[in-house]
Design a protein around this motif. Structure first.
Motif, mmCIF file in Angstrom:
data_model
loop_
_atom_site.group_PDB
_atom_site.id
_atom_site.type_symbol
_atom_site.label_atom_id
_atom_site.label_comp_id
_atom_site.label_asym_id
_atom_site.label_seq_id
_atom_site.Cartn_x
_atom_site.Cartn_y
_atom_site.Cartn_z
ATOM 1 N N ASP A 257 -8.879 -1.031 -16.171
ATOM 2 C CA ASP A 257 -9.473 0.054 -15.396
ATOM 3 C C ASP A 257 -9.520 -0.298 -13.908
ATOM 4 N N ARG A 258 -9.865 -1.549 -13.611
ATOM 5 C CA ARG A 258 -9.917 -2.010 -12.217
ATOM 6 C C ARG A 258 -8.518 -2.256 -11.649
ATOM 7 N N SER A 259 -7.600 -2.694 -12.481
ATOM 8 C CA SER A 259 -6.278 -3.107 -11.999
ATOM 9 C C SER A 259 -5.292 -1.957 -11.844
ATOM 10 N N LEU A 260 -5.304 -1.013 -12.772
ATOM 11 C CA LEU A 260 -4.301 0.048 -12.740
ATOM 12 C C LEU A 260 -4.477 1.016 -11.574
ATOM 13 N N VAL A 261 -5.641 1.047 -10.952
ATOM 14 C CA VAL A 261 -5.818 1.893 -9.763
ATOM 15 C C VAL A 261 -4.966 1.380 -8.598
ATOM 16 N N GLU A 262 -4.582 0.107 -8.659
ATOM 17 C CA GLU A 262 -3.735 -0.459 -7.609
ATOM 18 C C GLU A 262 -2.281 -0.033 -7.742
ATOM 19 N N ILE A 263 -1.907 0.444 -8.932
ATOM 20 C CA ILE A 263 -0.543 0.938 -9.173
ATOM 21 C C ILE A 263 -0.632 2.458 -9.145
ATOM 22 N N LYS A 264 -0.520 3.029 -7.973
ATOM 23 C CA LYS A 264 -0.721 4.476 -7.827
ATOM 24 C C LYS A 264 0.582 5.218 -7.661
ATOM 25 N N GLN B 98 0.807 -1.215 0.000
ATOM 26 C CA GLN B 98 0.000 0.000 0.000
ATOM 27 C C GLN B 98 0.845 1.273 0.000
ATOM 28 N N ASN B 99 2.105 1.193 0.401
ATOM 29 C CA ASN B 99 2.972 2.369 0.456
ATOM 30 C C ASN B 99 3.708 2.624 -0.857
ATOM 31 N N PHE B 100 3.689 1.661 -1.769
ATOM 32 C CA PHE B 100 4.404 1.824 -3.030
ATOM 33 C C PHE B 100 3.698 2.855 -3.910
ATOM 34 N N SER B 101 4.498 3.702 -4.559
ATOM 35 C CA SER B 101 3.962 4.683 -5.496
ATOM 36 C C SER B 101 4.821 4.681 -6.757
ATOM 37 N N ILE B 102 4.165 4.747 -7.897
ATOM 38 C CA ILE B 102 4.867 4.771 -9.178
ATOM 39 C C ILE B 102 5.341 6.184 -9.527
ATOM 40 N N LYS B 103 4.901 7.144 -8.752
ATOM 41 C CA LYS B 103 5.212 8.551 -8.999
ATOM 42 C C LYS B 103 6.723 8.778 -9.037
ATOM 43 N N LYS C 15 -2.961 6.204 -18.016
ATOM 44 C CA LYS C 15 -3.301 5.945 -16.613
ATOM 45 C C LYS C 15 -2.080 6.084 -15.696
ATOM 46 N N ILE C 16 -0.958 5.482 -16.084
ATOM 47 C CA ILE C 16 0.195 5.547 -15.183
ATOM 48 C C ILE C 16 0.878 6.916 -15.244
ATOM 49 N N SER C 17 0.730 7.650 -16.356
ATOM 50 C CA SER C 17 1.223 9.024 -16.416
ATOM 51 C C SER C 17 0.433 9.907 -15.456
ATOM 52 N N GLN C 18 -0.866 9.671 -15.374
ATOM 53 C CA GLN C 18 -1.710 10.427 -14.441
ATOM 54 C C GLN C 18 -1.279 10.182 -12.996
ATOM 55 N N ASN C 19 -0.674 9.029 -12.756
ATOM 56 C CA ASN C 19 -0.201 8.698 -11.412
ATOM 57 C C ASN C 19 1.219 9.204 -11.155
ATOM 58 N N GLY C 20 1.789 9.940 -12.100
ATOM 59 C CA GLY C 20 3.087 10.563 -11.877
ATOM 60 C C GLY C 20 4.281 9.846 -12.466
ATOM 61 N N ALA C 21 4.063 8.768 -13.207
ATOM 62 C CA ALA C 21 5.180 8.062 -13.841
ATOM 63 C C ALA C 21 5.575 8.772 -15.133
ATOM 64 N N LYS C 22 6.848 8.655 -15.476
ATOM 65 C CA LYS C 22 7.331 9.194 -16.744
ATOM 66 C C LYS C 22 7.498 8.024 -17.709
ATOM 67 N N ILE C 23 6.820 8.079 -18.852
ATOM 68 C CA ILE C 23 6.852 6.991 -19.838
ATOM 69 C C ILE C 23 8.064 7.186 -20.750
ATOM 70 N N ILE D 265 -4.990 -13.028 -19.080
ATOM 71 C CA ILE D 265 -4.593 -11.622 -19.089
ATOM 72 C C ILE D 265 -3.646 -11.439 -17.910
ATOM 73 N N ASN D 266 -2.492 -10.804 -18.136
ATOM 74 C CA ASN D 266 -1.505 -10.652 -17.069
ATOM 75 C C ASN D 266 -0.911 -9.253 -17.095
ATOM 76 N N LEU D 267 -0.780 -8.664 -15.918
ATOM 77 C CA LEU D 267 -0.162 -7.351 -15.763
ATOM 78 C C LEU D 267 0.910 -7.475 -14.686
ATOM 79 N N SER D 268 2.131 -7.018 -14.991
ATOM 80 C CA SER D 268 3.191 -7.071 -13.987
ATOM 81 C C SER D 268 4.033 -5.810 -14.063
ATOM 82 N N LEU D 269 4.538 -5.413 -12.907
ATOM 83 C CA LEU D 269 5.417 -4.260 -12.796
ATOM 84 C C LEU D 269 6.713 -4.754 -12.172
#
Length: 144
Positions: free
Chosen positions: A137-144, A24-29, A59-67, A96-100
């Protein structure tokens, strides 16, 4: 007839999800992220790859990541995979698989450390296009 109704009910609701721990403390920002799309779908089971890439990057740019477009210059790699095939009845089934992952360099070696991973198995009557975007849409909210 009861068997047919039961079969249709099972087929229309045949989705399973695996559970993962997300810190819960991880941030992609502030991280530099490379988005990797892996298309292992066949027979038209997934066709909106460009739309999916744009959706993930926005979505991940909105969370502060640089693509970034080059993997070797990034801190993290977000990989999205669709592996799907069409069965003899015309339905698409697959994963379907999503990993960071973190790109950690030790000498001449690159080690991948996983921050996040989510997986779903699905069966769809036509294709995975809408399912993919709804799932993201449901999954990427977990990568904030």
């Amino acid at each position: 007839m009861k068997f047919f109704v039961l079969f249709i009910f099972i087929v229309l609701n045949s989705t399973s999800v695996s559970a993962q721990y997300v810190d819960q403390n991880f941030s992609i920002k502030g991280f530099k992220v490379f988005v990797r799309i892996i298309d292992q779908a066949s027979e038209g089971c997934w066709t909106n790859l460009s739309e999916t890439r744009d959706y993930i990057e926005n979505k991940i740019s909105q969370n502060g990541a640089k693509i970034l477009n080059k993997r070797d210059k990034t801190d993290l790699t977000l990989s999205f995979l669709v592996h799907a095939n069409r069965n003899k009845y015309g339905w698409c089934y697959g994963n379907i698989n999503l990993s960071l992952t973190a790109n950690i360099r030790v000498g001449s070696y690159t080690i991948l450390g996983t921050f996040y991973q989510k997986n779903e198995i699905s069966l769809q009557p036509q294709h995975f296009n809408n399912v993919v975007l709804n799932w993201l849409d449901r999954s990427l909210v977990e990568i904030k």
